[in-house]
Design an enzyme around this catalytic site. Structure first.
Site, mmCIF file in Angstrom:
data_model
loop_
_atom_site.group_PDB
_atom_site.id
_atom_site.type_symbol
_atom_site.label_atom_id
_atom_site.label_comp_id
_atom_site.label_asym_id
_atom_site.label_seq_id
_atom_site.Cartn_x
_atom_site.Cartn_y
_atom_site.Cartn_z
ATOM 1 N N CYS A 191 0.816 -1.228 0.000
ATOM 2 C CA CYS A 191 0.000 0.000 0.000
ATOM 3 C C CYS A 191 0.851 1.282 0.000
ATOM 4 C CB CYS A 191 -0.950 -0.008 1.184
ATOM 5 S SG CYS A 191 -0.275 -0.759 2.662
ATOM 6 N N HIS B 272 -3.035 5.997 4.534
ATOM 7 C CA HIS B 272 -1.614 6.215 4.813
ATOM 8 C C HIS B 272 -1.212 7.594 4.291
ATOM 9 C CE1 HIS B 272 -1.569 2.108 5.874
ATOM 10 N NE2 HIS B 272 -0.888 1.592 4.872
#
Ligand code: NAP
Length: 356
Positions: free
Chosen positions: A132, A245
């Site tokens: 990710c 994130h």
């Protein structure tokens, strides 16, 4: 088989955070699913899941479960992928794998949909979905690579607990509730309490002092961007955020680039949105990007520590469960369908070209 007819799609890890997001994204995007086969461990087999107004029974992820499957989206951890992805591919399924098991295998394409979709052409039954943290960075770096050249990248991540999975979401919530009620905070998923903390340890430590997560950012970006010698360093930090994130990125470019030019380059990449008006406190935020498919970039500024206008600093945020995992996996499946590459290259009819 026509690649455009409805496909049999398996989701492995269907009870997990990523697996559930994959089911949602498949439905939202109208992917041509004929049969949806939901698989997990023996612990969940027999349970039912509500999908689009109906219910589907969870099956156990065993080799035989992949008979007749066209595309299998795996998100059940590296060990399951190592064991079952080859078994699924041997039965004719094409695996899009979310774990790190196959990413650096030279025979497996590692693909971000808007960066290197052509690499899907040479898959032999397994395709890897990047980590990710890499996923949200590679499209932004691609824009600089193509326009001004990339010399060096330093990235520091601020990663949400959903990147660890369902247990970590529960652990953060439990520690917040414990704090409010004055109870001690117990940590079992992470080595320290994650609530009100920042943990510079994601995945295991390697001999070189980096964590495996940090090293994934180094090696995966090189493979995806086709820049095997790109100088990259990373510090990966887990923070008490539920979803999305964030990354602070410092880049040294081959040719000079101004922040205004960089913003225009970023905005031209499909799926990238520039949010950059500090005067009105407008910049990418984890809370705002959660639930979205785009990659958000802001705080773009010249890095004065690099001479000659060759340095840029910026902030990149994206939903790790969507673009960072499920959305990219489904986008790769869409490319496979659109280009008639659902079958492994060796199984496709017509002339077979040499490996890229
Ligand atoms: N979270 C993210 O942002 C993210 C991003 C990219 C990649 N990934 C990767 O995706 C994978 C899953 O992550 P997650 O966050 O969804 O974790 P999670 O919420 O903990 O879910 C794990 C899933 O794996 C299944 N599973 C565990 N052991 C299994 C086995 N032996 N056989 C079959 N299924 C098994 C679980 O099924 P049961 O319910 O039956 O145990 C569950 O469906 C990991 O490889 C992770 O590295 C995660």
């Amino acid at each position: 088989m026509s690649e455009r007819s409805p496909l049999t799609v398996a989701v492995v890890g269907a009870t997990g955070v990523v697996g559930r997001t994959m089911i949602q994204v498949l439905l939202e995007r109208g992917f041509p699913v004929g049969e949806l086969r939901l698989l997990a461990s023996g612990r969940s087999a027999g349970q039912t899941v509500s999908v689009a107004g109906g219910t589907i029974e969870i099956g156990e992820a065993v080799p035989e479960a992949f008979e007749g499957v066209d595309i299998a989206l795996f998100s059940a951890g590296g060990d399951v992928s190592k064991e079952l992805a080859p078994a699924a591919a041997a039965r004719g399924a094409t695996v899009i794998d979310n774990s790190s098991a196959w990413r650096m295998d030279p025979g497996v394409p590692l693909v971000v949909s808007q960066v290197n979709p052509d690499d899907l052409e040479w898959h032999e039954g397994i395709v890897a979905n990047p980590n990710c943290s890499t996923m949200q960075l590679a499209p932004v770096l691609m824009a600089l690579r193509d326009a001004v050249g990339l010399e060096r990248v330093i990235v520091d991540t601020y990663q949400s607990v959903s990147g660890t999975g369902a247990d970590a979401l529960a652990e953060l919530e439990g520690q917040i509730l414990a704090h409010v009620s004055g109870e001690p905070k117990t940590a079992s998923v992470y080595p320290h309490p994650i609530a009100f903390n920042a943990l510079p340890e994601i995945d295991v430590f390697l001999d070189n002092g980096y964590t495996k997560e940090e090293w994934k950012v180094v090696t995966e970006n090189r493979k995806i961007l086709h820049l095997p010698d790109l100088r990259v360093s990373c510090t990966a930090v887990r923070v008490p955020v539920f979803v999305s994130h964030s990354e602070a990125v410092h880049v040294e470019t081959t040719r000079p680039v101004s922040p205004a030019e960089a913003r225009a380059l970023f905005a031209a990449v499909q799926g990238v949105v520039v949010q950059d008006d500090p005067a009105s406190h407008d910049y990418p935020l984890a809370t705002r990007s959660a639930g979205r498919d785009e990659i958000f970039v802001g705080r773009v500024r010249q890095d004065p520590s690099v001479e000659g206008g060759h340095g840029l600093a910026f902030w990149v945020v994206s939903d790790n469960l969507r673009k960072g995992a499920a959305t990219n996996a489904v986008e790769l499946a869409e490319v496979l369908v659109a280009r008639d590459w659902v079958r492994a290259r060796a199984r496709r009819s017509g002339p077979v070209e040499a490996s890229a």
